[in-house]
Every structure is written in structure tokens, then in C-alpha cells.
Write a protein that holds these residues in place. Structure first.
Motif, PDB file in Angstrom:
ATOM      1  N   TRP A  72       0.822  -1.212   0.000  1.00 35.11           N
ATOM      2  CA  TRP A  72       0.000   0.000   0.000  1.00 35.11           C
ATOM      3  C   TRP A  72       0.856   1.261   0.000  1.00 35.11           C
ATOM      4  O   TRP A  72       0.494   2.260  -0.618  1.00 35.11           O
ATOM      5  CB  TRP A  72      -0.936  -0.016   1.196  1.00 35.11           C
ATOM      6  CG  TRP A  72      -2.154  -0.874   0.963  1.00 35.11           C
ATOM      7  CD1 TRP A  72      -2.707  -1.205  -0.241  1.00 35.11           C
ATOM      8  CD2 TRP A  72      -2.961  -1.513   1.960  1.00 35.11           C
ATOM      9  NE1 TRP A  72      -3.807  -2.011  -0.057  1.00 35.11           N
ATOM     10  CE2 TRP A  72      -3.987  -2.215   1.270  1.00 35.11           C
ATOM     11  CE3 TRP A  72      -2.934  -1.565   3.348  1.00 35.11           C
ATOM     12  CZ2 TRP A  72      -4.970  -2.953   1.947  1.00 35.11           C
ATOM     13  CZ3 TRP A  72      -3.902  -2.300   4.011  1.00 35.11           C
ATOM     14  CH2 TRP A  72      -4.909  -2.976   3.325  1.00 35.11           C
ATOM     15  N   GLY A  73       2.003   1.213   0.685  1.00 34.36           N
ATOM     16  CA  GLY A  73       2.879   2.377   0.683  1.00 34.36           C
ATOM     17  C   GLY A  73       3.481   2.645  -0.683  1.00 34.36           C
ATOM     18  O   GLY A  73       3.678   3.796  -1.078  1.00 34.36           O
ATOM     19  N   GLY A  74       3.761   1.569  -1.441  1.00 31.77           N
ATOM     20  CA  GLY A  74       4.316   1.740  -2.776  1.00 31.77           C
ATOM     21  C   GLY A  74       3.282   2.012  -3.849  1.00 31.77           C
ATOM     22  O   GLY A  74       3.632   2.348  -4.988  1.00 31.77           O
ATOM     23  N   THR A  75       1.991   1.880  -3.488  1.00 26.30           N
ATOM     24  CA  THR A  75       0.927   2.080  -4.474  1.00 26.30           C
ATOM     25  C   THR A  75       0.969   3.466  -5.091  1.00 26.30           C
ATOM     26  O   THR A  75       0.760   3.631  -6.300  1.00 26.30           O
ATOM     27  CB  THR A  75      -0.445   1.843  -3.819  1.00 26.30           C
ATOM     28  OG1 THR A  75      -0.552   0.470  -3.434  1.00 26.30           O
ATOM     29  CG2 THR A  75      -1.579   2.178  -4.782  1.00 26.30           C
TER      30      THR A  75
ATOM     31  N   LEU B  97       1.630  10.767  12.639  1.00 27.68           N
ATOM     32  CA  LEU B  97       1.911   9.511  13.334  1.00 27.68           C
ATOM     33  C   LEU B  97       1.784   9.677  14.846  1.00 27.68           C
ATOM     34  O   LEU B  97       1.319   8.762  15.543  1.00 27.68           O
ATOM     35  CB  LEU B  97       3.307   9.011  12.969  1.00 27.68           C
ATOM     36  CG  LEU B  97       3.498   8.541  11.528  1.00 27.68           C
ATOM     37  CD1 LEU B  97       4.924   8.052  11.300  1.00 27.68           C
ATOM     38  CD2 LEU B  97       2.508   7.438  11.169  1.00 27.68           C
ATOM     39  N   THR B  98       2.175  10.843  15.366  1.00 28.97           N
ATOM     40  CA  THR B  98       1.986  11.114  16.796  1.00 28.97           C
ATOM     41  C   THR B  98       0.509  11.135  17.147  1.00 28.97           C
ATOM     42  O   THR B  98       0.083  10.566  18.167  1.00 28.97           O
ATOM     43  CB  THR B  98       2.635  12.451  17.178  1.00 28.97           C
ATOM     44  OG1 THR B  98       4.033  12.402  16.911  1.00 28.97           O
ATOM     45  CG2 THR B  98       2.423  12.752  18.663  1.00 28.97           C
ATOM     46  N   GLY B  99      -0.285  11.792  16.297  1.00 32.00           N
ATOM     47  CA  GLY B  99      -1.724  11.811  16.522  1.00 32.00           C
ATOM     48  C   GLY B  99      -2.318  10.414  16.509  1.00 32.00           C
ATOM     49  O   GLY B  99      -3.202  10.093  17.313  1.00 32.00           O
ATOM     50  N   LEU B 100      -1.832   9.557  15.597  1.00 31.69           N
ATOM     51  CA  LEU B 100      -2.296   8.173  15.545  1.00 31.69           C
ATOM     52  C   LEU B 100      -1.956   7.425  16.837  1.00 31.69           C
ATOM     53  O   LEU B 100      -2.782   6.706  17.399  1.00 31.69           O
ATOM     54  CB  LEU B 100      -1.666   7.450  14.358  1.00 31.69           C
ATOM     55  CG  LEU B 100      -2.288   7.676  12.980  1.00 31.69           C
ATOM     56  CD1 LEU B 100      -1.453   6.980  11.919  1.00 31.69           C
ATOM     57  CD2 LEU B 100      -3.710   7.157  12.943  1.00 31.69           C
ATOM     58  N   CYS B 101      -0.732   7.600  17.309  1.00 39.46           N
ATOM     59  CA  CYS B 101      -0.313   6.918  18.538  1.00 39.46           C
ATOM     60  C   CYS B 101      -1.151   7.359  19.725  1.00 39.46           C
ATOM     61  O   CYS B 101      -1.576   6.534  20.542  1.00 39.46           O
ATOM     62  CB  CYS B 101       1.168   7.192  18.810  1.00 39.46           C
ATOM     63  SG  CYS B 101       2.312   6.373  17.687  1.00 39.46           S
ATOM     64  N   VAL B 102      -1.396   8.650  19.837  1.00 32.98           N
ATOM     65  CA  VAL B 102      -2.183   9.162  20.960  1.00 32.98           C
ATOM     66  C   VAL B 102      -3.623   8.660  20.889  1.00 32.98           C
ATOM     67  O   VAL B 102      -4.192   8.186  21.878  1.00 32.98           O
ATOM     68  CB  VAL B 102      -2.151  10.705  20.984  1.00 32.98           C
ATOM     69  CG1 VAL B 102      -3.126  11.256  22.021  1.00 32.98           C
ATOM     70  CG2 VAL B 102      -0.738  11.203  21.276  1.00 32.98           C
ATOM     71  N   SER B 103      -4.224   8.745  19.704  1.00 36.97           N
ATOM     72  CA  SER B 103      -5.631   8.365  19.564  1.00 36.97           C
ATOM     73  C   SER B 103      -5.848   6.866  19.697  1.00 36.97           C
ATOM     74  O   SER B 103      -6.911   6.414  20.126  1.00 36.97           O
ATOM     75  CB  SER B 103      -6.183   8.858  18.217  1.00 36.97           C
ATOM     76  OG  SER B 103      -5.534   8.222  17.143  1.00 36.97           O
TER      77      SER B 103
ATOM     78  N   ALA C 131       0.510  11.977  -1.273  1.00 40.86           N
ATOM     79  CA  ALA C 131      -0.685  11.131  -1.225  1.00 40.86           C
ATOM     80  C   ALA C 131      -0.558  10.082  -0.127  1.00 40.86           C
ATOM     81  O   ALA C 131      -1.516   9.815   0.608  1.00 40.86           O
ATOM     82  CB  ALA C 131      -0.917  10.471  -2.580  1.00 40.86           C
ATOM     83  N   GLY C 132       0.623   9.502   0.007  1.00 36.59           N
ATOM     84  CA  GLY C 132       0.828   8.488   1.038  1.00 36.59           C
ATOM     85  C   GLY C 132       0.693   9.053   2.441  1.00 36.59           C
ATOM     86  O   GLY C 132       0.076   8.429   3.312  1.00 36.59           O
TER      87      GLY C 132
ATOM     88  N   PRO D 177       2.624   5.597   5.240  1.00 42.33           N
ATOM     89  CA  PRO D 177       3.258   6.876   4.882  1.00 42.33           C
ATOM     90  C   PRO D 177       4.774   6.793   4.832  1.00 42.33           C
ATOM     91  O   PRO D 177       5.411   7.475   4.019  1.00 42.33           O
ATOM     92  CB  PRO D 177       2.782   7.825   5.984  1.00 42.33           C
ATOM     93  CG  PRO D 177       2.457   6.948   7.135  1.00 42.33           C
ATOM     94  CD  PRO D 177       1.908   5.690   6.528  1.00 42.33           C
ATOM     95  N   VAL D 178       5.359   5.957   5.682  1.00 44.71           N
ATOM     96  CA  VAL D 178       6.820   5.826   5.690  1.00 44.71           C
ATOM     97  C   VAL D 178       7.296   5.214   4.373  1.00 44.71           C
ATOM     98  O   VAL D 178       8.238   5.717   3.734  1.00 44.71           O
ATOM     99  CB  VAL D 178       7.269   4.964   6.885  1.00 44.71           C
ATOM    100  CG1 VAL D 178       8.780   4.741   6.828  1.00 44.71           C
ATOM    101  CG2 VAL D 178       6.881   5.628   8.199  1.00 44.71           C
ATOM    102  N   TRP D 179       6.627   4.134   3.934  1.00 45.51           N
ATOM    103  CA  TRP D 179       7.014   3.504   2.670  1.00 45.51           C
ATOM    104  C   TRP D 179       6.764   4.436   1.487  1.00 45.51           C
ATOM    105  O   TRP D 179       7.537   4.455   0.528  1.00 45.51           O
ATOM    106  CB  TRP D 179       6.259   2.196   2.475  1.00 45.51           C
ATOM    107  CG  TRP D 179       6.773   1.058   3.298  1.00 45.51           C
ATOM    108  CD1 TRP D 179       6.114   0.399   4.290  1.00 45.51           C
ATOM    109  CD2 TRP D 179       8.068   0.448   3.214  1.00 45.51           C
ATOM    110  NE1 TRP D 179       6.912  -0.586   4.830  1.00 45.51           N
ATOM    111  CE2 TRP D 179       8.109  -0.585   4.189  1.00 45.51           C
ATOM    112  CE3 TRP D 179       9.187   0.664   2.412  1.00 45.51           C
ATOM    113  CZ2 TRP D 179       9.224  -1.391   4.374  1.00 45.51           C
ATOM    114  CZ3 TRP D 179      10.295  -0.141   2.593  1.00 45.51           C
ATOM    115  CH2 TRP D 179      10.315  -1.145   3.556  1.00 45.51           C
TER     116      TRP D 179
END
Length: 302
Positions: free
Chosen positions: A20-23, A280-286, A98-99, A253-255
Motif C-alpha cells: 500500500w505504501g508503494g501504491t 503519526l503522533t496523533g495516531l499513537c495518541v488516539s 498522497a501516502g 506513509p513511511v514507505w
């Protein structure tokens, strides 16, 4: 009831993140030879053929009639609309953009789930959403003030709009009556293909085969990130659970940044990396409670 993740589950999660990251990089390559609607239509149609063949081979049960309206909406919002928005937007923005924008998907889902399901936003999740949305604003950057003076800002908005479409589809999927997941994937792709084929023919006409990397990219998009990844996703959720599946959100997003920078030689401004860190910080917190449960850091706090 799901069991503890196996080595095969971990490999699948890694493979999904990479695919998905390479898509987004592959979409950029496909756009070298095809129009955005053609790219979206081809990947949807090829994916539909592959998944429908698999569903029939496995004799997956057909859904009940009351699920058809749900499948129509999910097919439109999970395939047709976001695929077109991403393909069109990537004509004007780096694939890495986009990623990174896709990483904000769970942050769009949370407020929608608050109003349209029984999942409520608490203070921790709200803080995570705010941090993540700040990252989305940093990602767009000063170009948000240039709308009307160029196409790039519209391309950025199209990519973020695709994320919102995916979020709406996620909520609709949760509200959908029980359906065999493989058959559901196949039928939603069929719906997307049925919507995109007339649009492609009306706007871009019948595509001609491009015997270069653009043509190969079209085939890759249909069978790997669309069909194979959908199957892997289903197998992972069935065996290891949906919480484990959320680990993909941190990889994509990293890939996409790595592929864009090192394989497409995209010039990525510093704000892209700042935005990635904030999202990514927001993802970790949520999703902190889910992450604690997944990795066994004691009892998850309420």
C-alpha cells in the motif's frame, strides 16, 4: 475470537504496508501513459475480476438483498471516488504527499464514528485527532493560500478528500449487515468498476495498451494493492484481529516517502517530514489503548 499474532501475520502486515505504501509511486508511473480515470478504472476492474473469481472459487455465499444499498455506497466511496481523486491529485503532487495524507485516515474516522456509531471521542482521542489534523495542515502548507492561482493546491485537496471518502466508507462498512468479507470485497470492486467504466469512456475514451512501464503499472495496481492486499487484509483480521491490522496505518506513509524519494527522486520539502511526524503522533495518541493491548503493556486504560 482472534489469537495472538503469528509470524505469518507479522509478515502479512509488513507486506501490506509495503504494497500500500508503494501504491502511490506505482500510480504516478501509470499516469505517465494513462489518464487519471483510466488508471482508477483499470485497477478497479482488474481487482474486481480477480476477487470475484476468488469468491466464486471459494463458493463464498452471496449477500442478502438488504445489503445491496450498503454495497453500492461502499463501492462508490471505497473504490470509485477515492481512486479517481488520488489519481487526479497525483498529477500535481508528489506520490509521497498522497501516502502521507492516507495516514490521516483513522483520524477522520474517529469524529465520524462519534456521530454515526457507538464509538465516542474521549479527551485522549480528541487530542490525537487535533495533533493529526495539525499535521494535515502542515502537509498542505502555504499552498492552501494559493487556491485559485494554480492546480497544485487542488491536487492536495483531492488527495485529502480521498481520505475523507475512505473514512466515510469505513463507517458504512461497520454499519453494513454481516457479509462474507471476500464476497464483499469482490462486489464493492464490481460496483466501483460499473461506475468508472462509463466515466472513463465518456471522458478519456477507450485506452490503448502502453507497452512500457505505465502498462505494467496498471497490471500491478489491479492485482497487488487492490486484489492481493484485500485478501491479505481479510486473512489478517480473521486470524489476528482488527487492532493488529491498525499497524499498517503507521507503515504506509513511511514507505510512500521512501519510494517517492529514492525510486522516483521526488524532492520532498521539510514540511512533509514534520507533517508525517505529527500525523503519526496523533495516531499513537488516539490509538494508545489499542497499541497497549496489542503489545501487552499492562492493562489498557479506559
Amino acid at each position: 475470537m482472534t489469537s495472538q499474532p503469528t509470524p505469518a501475520n507479522w509478515f502479512s502486515i509488513f507486506a501490506l504496508g509495503l504494497i500500500w505504501g508503494g501504491t502511490f509511486m506505482v500510480v504516478s508511473i501509470a499516469l505517465e501513459g494513462y489518464g487519471p480515470i483510466t488508471v482508477a478504472c483499470a485497477r478497479t476492474t482488474l481487482g474486481a475480476i480477480a476477487m470475484l473469481s476468488l469468491a466464486l472459487a471459494l463458493k463464498a455465499p452471496l449477500p442478502k438483498r438488504n445489503t445491496f444499498p450498503h454495497l453500492a455506497v461502499i463501492g462508490a466511496t471505497n473504490t470509485a471516488l477515492p481512486f479517481v481523486l488520488l489519481s487526479w491529485g497525483q498529477q500535481y503532487v508528489p506520490s509521497a504527499f498522497a501516502g502521507i495524507s492516507m495516514a490521516a485516515l483513522p483520524l477522520f474516522v474517529l469524529p465520524l464514528a462519534h456521530f454515526f456509531s457507538d464509538e465516542r471521542l474521549d479527551m485522549r482521542r480528541t487530542l490525537g485527532v487535533v495533533i493529526g489534523f495539525t499535521g494535515a495542515l502542515v502537509l498542505i502548507g502555504p499552498s492552501a493560500l494559493r487556491i485559485g492561482t494554480g492546480v497544485e493546491p487542488l491536487g492536495q485537496i483531492a488527495c485529502l478528500a480521498a481520505t475523507v471518502s475512505y473514512a466515510g466508507s469505513s463507517i458504512m462498512t461497520r454499519r453494513c449487515p454481516p457479509i462474507d468479507p471476500i464476497m464483499m470485497t469482490a462486489l464493492t470492486l464490481v460496483v466501483g468498476s460499473a461506475l468508472l467504466i462509463p466515466a472513463m469512456l465518456a471522458v478519456e475514451g477507450v485506452p490503448a495498451w502502453q507497452p512500457d512501464r505505465a502498462g505494467l503499472a496498471i497490471i500491478f495496481l489491479g492485482f497487488f494493492p487492490t486484489a492481493l492486499a484485500a485478501l491479505l487484509r481479510t486473512l489478517v483480521i480473521r486470524s489476528a484481529g482488527s487492532v493488529f491490522m491498525t499497524l499498517v496505518n503507521y507503515q504506509v506513509p513511511v514507505w510512500s516517502v521512501l519510494c517517492g524519494a529514492f525510486l522516483l527522486n521526488e524532492e520532498l520539502p521539510l514540511r512533509f517530514f514534520a507533517a508525517l511526524a505529527l500525523i503519526l503522533t496523533g495516531l499513537c495518541v488516539s490509538q494508545w489503548r489499542s497499541l497497549r493491548r496489542l503489545f501487552g503493556f499492562g492493562q489498557a486504560a479506559a
